[in-house]
Write a protein that holds these residues in place. Sequence first.
Motif, PDB file in Angstrom:
ATOM      1  N   UNK A   1      33.397 -12.695 -15.819  1.00  0.00           N
ATOM      2  CA  UNK A   1      33.563 -11.568 -16.648  1.00  0.00           C
ATOM      3  C   UNK A   1      34.011 -10.232 -15.593  1.00  0.00           C
ATOM      4  N   UNK A   2      32.710  -9.841 -14.772  1.00  0.00           N
ATOM      5  CA  UNK A   2      32.558  -8.851 -14.257  1.00  0.00           C
ATOM      6  C   UNK A   2      33.367  -8.738 -13.491  1.00  0.00           C
ATOM      7  N   UNK A   3      33.315  -9.378 -11.838  1.00  0.00           N
ATOM      8  CA  UNK A   3      34.508  -9.268 -10.615  1.00  0.00           C
ATOM      9  C   UNK A   3      35.781  -9.146 -11.409  1.00  0.00           C
ATOM     10  N   UNK A   4      36.034 -10.329 -12.391  1.00  0.00           N
ATOM     11  CA  UNK A   4      37.296 -10.491 -12.800  1.00  0.00           C
ATOM     12  C   UNK A   4      38.217  -9.010 -13.521  1.00  0.00           C
ATOM     13  N   UNK A   5      36.853  -7.804 -13.977  1.00  0.00           N
ATOM     14  CA  UNK A   5      37.403  -7.221 -14.844  1.00  0.00           C
ATOM     15  C   UNK A   5      37.521  -5.820 -13.290  1.00  0.00           C
ATOM     16  N   UNK A   6      36.505  -5.941 -12.441  1.00  0.00           N
ATOM     17  CA  UNK A   6      36.496  -4.807 -11.024  1.00  0.00           C
ATOM     18  C   UNK A   6      37.778  -5.131 -10.137  1.00  0.00           C
ATOM     19  N   UNK A   7      38.649  -6.636  -9.841  1.00  0.00           N
ATOM     20  CA  UNK A   7      39.640  -7.068  -9.664  1.00  0.00           C
ATOM     21  C   UNK A   7      41.207  -5.689 -10.508  1.00  0.00           C
ATOM     22  N   UNK A   8      40.943  -6.260 -11.723  1.00  0.00           N
ATOM     23  CA  UNK A   8      41.486  -5.916 -12.609  1.00  0.00           C
ATOM     24  C   UNK A   8      41.728  -4.230 -12.259  1.00  0.00           C
ATOM     25  N   UNK A   9      40.958  -3.569 -12.715  1.00  0.00           N
ATOM     26  CA  UNK A   9      40.522  -2.095 -12.857  1.00  0.00           C
ATOM     27  C   UNK A   9      41.566  -1.783 -10.856  1.00  0.00           C
ATOM     28  N   UNK A  10      40.534  -2.419 -10.364  1.00  0.00           N
ATOM     29  CA  UNK A  10      41.689  -2.255  -9.061  1.00  0.00           C
ATOM     30  C   UNK A  10      43.423  -1.934  -9.125  1.00  0.00           C
ATOM     31  N   UNK A  11      43.696  -3.369  -9.456  1.00  0.00           N
ATOM     32  CA  UNK A  11      44.959  -3.451  -9.572  1.00  0.00           C
ATOM     33  C   UNK A  11      45.594  -2.422  -9.855  1.00  0.00           C
ATOM     34  N   UNK A  12      45.404  -2.616 -11.402  1.00  0.00           N
ATOM     35  CA  UNK A  12      45.298  -1.957 -12.656  1.00  0.00           C
ATOM     36  C   UNK A  12      46.298  -0.099 -12.095  1.00  0.00           C
ATOM     37  N   UNK A  13      44.754   0.192 -11.512  1.00  0.00           N
ATOM     38  CA  UNK A  13      45.143   1.728 -11.186  1.00  0.00           C
ATOM     39  C   UNK A  13      45.873   1.642 -10.161  1.00  0.00           C
ATOM     40  N   UNK A  14      46.141   0.587  -8.785  1.00  0.00           N
ATOM     41  CA  UNK A  14      47.759   0.606  -7.707  1.00  0.00           C
ATOM     42  C   UNK A  14      48.802   0.382  -8.714  1.00  0.00           C
ATOM     43  N   UNK A  15      48.855   0.066  -9.972  1.00  0.00           N
ATOM     44  CA  UNK A  15      49.959  -0.414 -10.941  1.00  0.00           C
ATOM     45  C   UNK A  15      50.849   1.468 -11.140  1.00  0.00           C
ATOM     46  N   UNK A  16      49.436   1.922 -11.460  1.00  0.00           N
ATOM     47  CA  UNK A  16      50.312   3.532 -12.475  1.00  0.00           C
ATOM     48  C   UNK A  16      50.012   4.172 -10.654  1.00  0.00           C
ATOM     49  N   UNK A  17      50.191   3.668  -9.585  1.00  0.00           N
ATOM     50  CA  UNK A  17      50.896   5.107  -8.513  1.00  0.00           C
ATOM     51  C   UNK A  17      51.725   3.749  -8.084  1.00  0.00           C
ATOM     52  N   UNK A  18      52.809   4.812  -7.080  1.00  0.00           N
ATOM     53  CA  UNK A  18      53.585   3.702  -6.108  1.00  0.00           C
ATOM     54  C   UNK A  18      53.508   3.601  -5.284  1.00  0.00           C
ATOM     55  N   UNK A  19      52.565   2.759  -5.145  1.00  0.00           N
ATOM     56  CA  UNK A  19      52.088   1.660  -4.352  1.00  0.00           C
ATOM     57  C   UNK A  19      52.829   0.288  -3.703  1.00  0.00           C
ATOM     58  N   UNK A  20      53.336   0.368  -2.446  1.00  0.00           N
ATOM     59  CA  UNK A  20      54.388  -1.177  -2.491  1.00  0.00           C
ATOM     60  C   UNK A  20      53.566  -2.286  -2.292  1.00  0.00           C
ATOM     61  N   UNK A  21      52.014  -2.408  -1.447  1.00  0.00           N
ATOM     62  CA  UNK A  21      51.629  -3.597  -2.092  1.00  0.00           C
ATOM     63  C   UNK A  21      50.230  -3.247  -2.203  1.00  0.00           C
ATOM     64  N   UNK A  22      49.719  -4.292  -2.405  1.00  0.00           N
ATOM     65  CA  UNK A  22      48.173  -4.768  -3.421  1.00  0.00           C
ATOM     66  C   UNK A  22      47.396  -4.323  -2.159  1.00  0.00           C
ATOM     67  N   UNK A  23      46.519  -3.661  -2.481  1.00  0.00           N
ATOM     68  CA  UNK A  23      45.460  -3.339  -1.405  1.00  0.00           C
ATOM     69  C   UNK A  23      43.640  -4.028  -2.823  1.00  0.00           C
TER      70      UNK A  23
END
Length: 195
Positions: A59-81
């Motif tokens: 669950x902690x691993x998933x939390x970190x991944x989703x948190x990083x992905x969501x930060x990028x969803x709020x920004x104008x990124x073209x691809x996921x990092x």
Amino acid sequence: MPDGPTLTHLLDQIDDAATDEKVSVQNILDQIGDRSIMPVVLAIALVLVSPISGIPGFSTLCAFVILMVMVQALMPHRSLWLPKVLRDRCVRSDRVHKAVTWLRKPAAWIDRHSHPRLRILTSGPLRWLTLVLCMLVPVMWPFMEFIPFLTSIGASAVALMSFGLLTRDGLYVIWGYGVVACLGTVILWALQAGT
């Protein structure tokens, strides 16, 4: 049926990623695509809804991944990092296959009962509110691992909200809000009971 991606198709992609003895976050990203931020969030949340959430630390691993992905969803990124340390994290493929099998029936039901509606909840300021909630809910997961499968409730909220955004179905967004409200009530009750 939803106009956009279905949960069943997403589960197929997750299942297809688990071809070796272990499946990594990168394997799943390769199947879904690094330009598909919300499907990645949905895929991770879906897996965490299943009994696989009982694996210590998952669950902690998933939390970190989703948190990083969501930060990028709020920004104008073209691809996921994602950093390599997260991309390389693995879980046994047999557990992933079991989780996908466990999720198929409810996913098929949701697919059949989803279509664009209440679109005001999936665009404009309310879309941003939902994105922020999808980012904030996982922050609690590392602290909820001590109570078995409680993170599955939070993951179901994220799954409902992200699915609603993807399919422009505001009803699922509302259901996600409801799960967040219930989870918040349970946490507040537990904190008060502990004092």
